[in-house]
Design an enzyme around this catalytic site. Structure first.
Site, short mmCIF file in Angstrom:
data_model
loop_
_atom_site.label_atom_id
_atom_site.label_comp_id
_atom_site.label_asym_id
_atom_site.label_seq_id
_atom_site.Cartn_x
_atom_site.Cartn_y
_atom_site.Cartn_z
N HIS A 95 -10.33 -4.50 66.29
CA HIS A 95 -9.90 -5.91 66.33
C HIS A 95 -10.30 -6.59 65.01
O HIS A 95 -11.35 -6.28 64.44
CB HIS A 95 -10.55 -6.60 67.52
CG HIS A 95 -9.97 -7.95 67.78
ND1 HIS A 95 -10.33 -9.06 67.05
CD2 HIS A 95 -9.04 -8.37 68.67
CE1 HIS A 95 -9.65 -10.10 67.48
NE2 HIS A 95 -8.86 -9.72 68.48
N GLU A 166 -1.66 -7.87 65.33
CA GLU A 166 -2.25 -9.20 65.45
C GLU A 166 -2.44 -9.81 64.07
O GLU A 166 -3.47 -9.57 63.42
CB GLU A 166 -3.61 -9.11 66.15
CG GLU A 166 -3.54 -8.54 67.55
CD GLU A 166 -4.72 -9.01 68.40
OE1 GLU A 166 -4.46 -9.62 69.45
OE2 GLU A 166 -5.87 -8.79 68.01
P1 PGA Z 1 -5.64 -15.44 70.89
O1 PGA Z 1 -6.41 -14.06 70.57
O2 PGA Z 1 -4.60 -15.14 71.95
O3 PGA Z 1 -6.70 -16.37 71.39
O4 PGA Z 1 -5.00 -15.89 69.61
C1 PGA Z 1 -5.73 -12.85 70.52
C2 PGA Z 1 -6.67 -11.72 70.17
O5 PGA Z 1 -7.52 -11.90 69.29
O6 PGA Z 1 -6.60 -10.63 70.75
#
Ligand code: PGA
Length: 254
Positions: A95, A166
């Site tokens: 992540h 992401e």
């Molecule tokens: P968020 O986070 O939906 O709060 O933007 C997503 C993530 O970091 O997996």
């Protein structure tokens, strides 16, 4: 048809009582179907109890991280064996918050992915560029570099893996990528994986979008051909919004 997943990343939120309350409410409202697998990723300290609470339900359990050794003198770390012991199926690896705050690089991410696979855990590998990298026209280069770790994984193991795209600038900011922008990167990820392995592997790979996914934008995102679900942070912490996201995710892709 490839697998589709809506995963809730609780990050560093919820005590045990709060976590159990959320999971009980999710269980009560979740209607299992053949479209999306629902996964919750609580903090480590909640895993055993949440696993018990999820027994007999179709909601799966995931962790947010792991260490790559099975055991040893690694103070503060949690091994894949321990996650298995807690009844975990999925594990988020790489992540952007781990890359940023804990300096996880491609080598570490690959070691963690291999450790997860060794113990039958399903890795959800996160990739994504920062705003600075996007503005410099380097978004695809960054993502391709993060995906290069897949060269260290056997083709057979690709069946267990999901990727989450992401964009760092969209995480927790309320600034979601447009469906078109996300789709462009998802297609690029699928092409890159086809180049590393082959077209079949690429076509079977679930690629989730993450970054400010909410009940009102999940349909448009998941309507895109290469977006196979979502990794949800903030909106997974409340029962109504997480259930709405699962319900609103598009069901029109073959
Ligand atoms: P968020 O986070 O939906 O709060 O933007 C997503 C993530 O970091 O997996």
């Amino acid at each position: 048809m490839r697998k589709r997943i809506i995963a809730g990343n609780w990050k560093m939120h919820k005590t045990l009582v709060e976590g159990l309350e959320l999971v009980e409410a999710l269980k009560a409202g979740y209607i299992p179907d053949d479209y999306y697998e629902a996964v919750v990723h609580p903090p480590f300290t909640l895993l055993h109890e949440i696993s018990k609470a999820l027994e007999g339900s179709d909601i799966k359990l995931g962790a947010q991280n792991l260490f790559y050794e099975d055991e040893g003198a690694y103070t503060g770390e949690i091994s894949p064996l321990m996650l298995k012991d807690a009844g975990v199926d999925y594990v988020i690896i790489g992540h952007s918050e781990r890359r940023k705050y804990f300096h996880e690089d491609n080598d570490i991410v690959l070691k963690k992915v291999r450790a997860a696979l060794r113990h039958g855990l399903k890795p959800i590998i996160c990739v994504g560029e920062t705003l600075e990298q996007r503005e410099a026209g380097k978004a695809k280069d960054v993502v391709a570099d993060q995906l290069s770790i897949l060269r260290g994984i056997s083709i057979g193991d690709m069946e267990e893996i999901a990727i989450a795209y992401e964009p760092v600038w969209a995480i927790g900011t309320g600034r979601t990528a447009t469906p078109e922008l996300a789709e462009e990167m998802h297609k690029f990820i699928r092409e890159t994986v086809a180049g590393i392995f082959n077209r079949d592997v690429a076509n079977n790979l679930p690629i989730l979008y993450g970054g400010s996914v909410k009940p009102n934008n999940v349909f448009d995102l998941t309507s895109e051909e290469d977006i196979d679900g979502a990794l949800v942070g903030g909106a997974s912490l409340k029962v109504d919004s997480f259930l709405s996201i699962i319900k609103n995710a598009a069901r029109n892709i073959i």
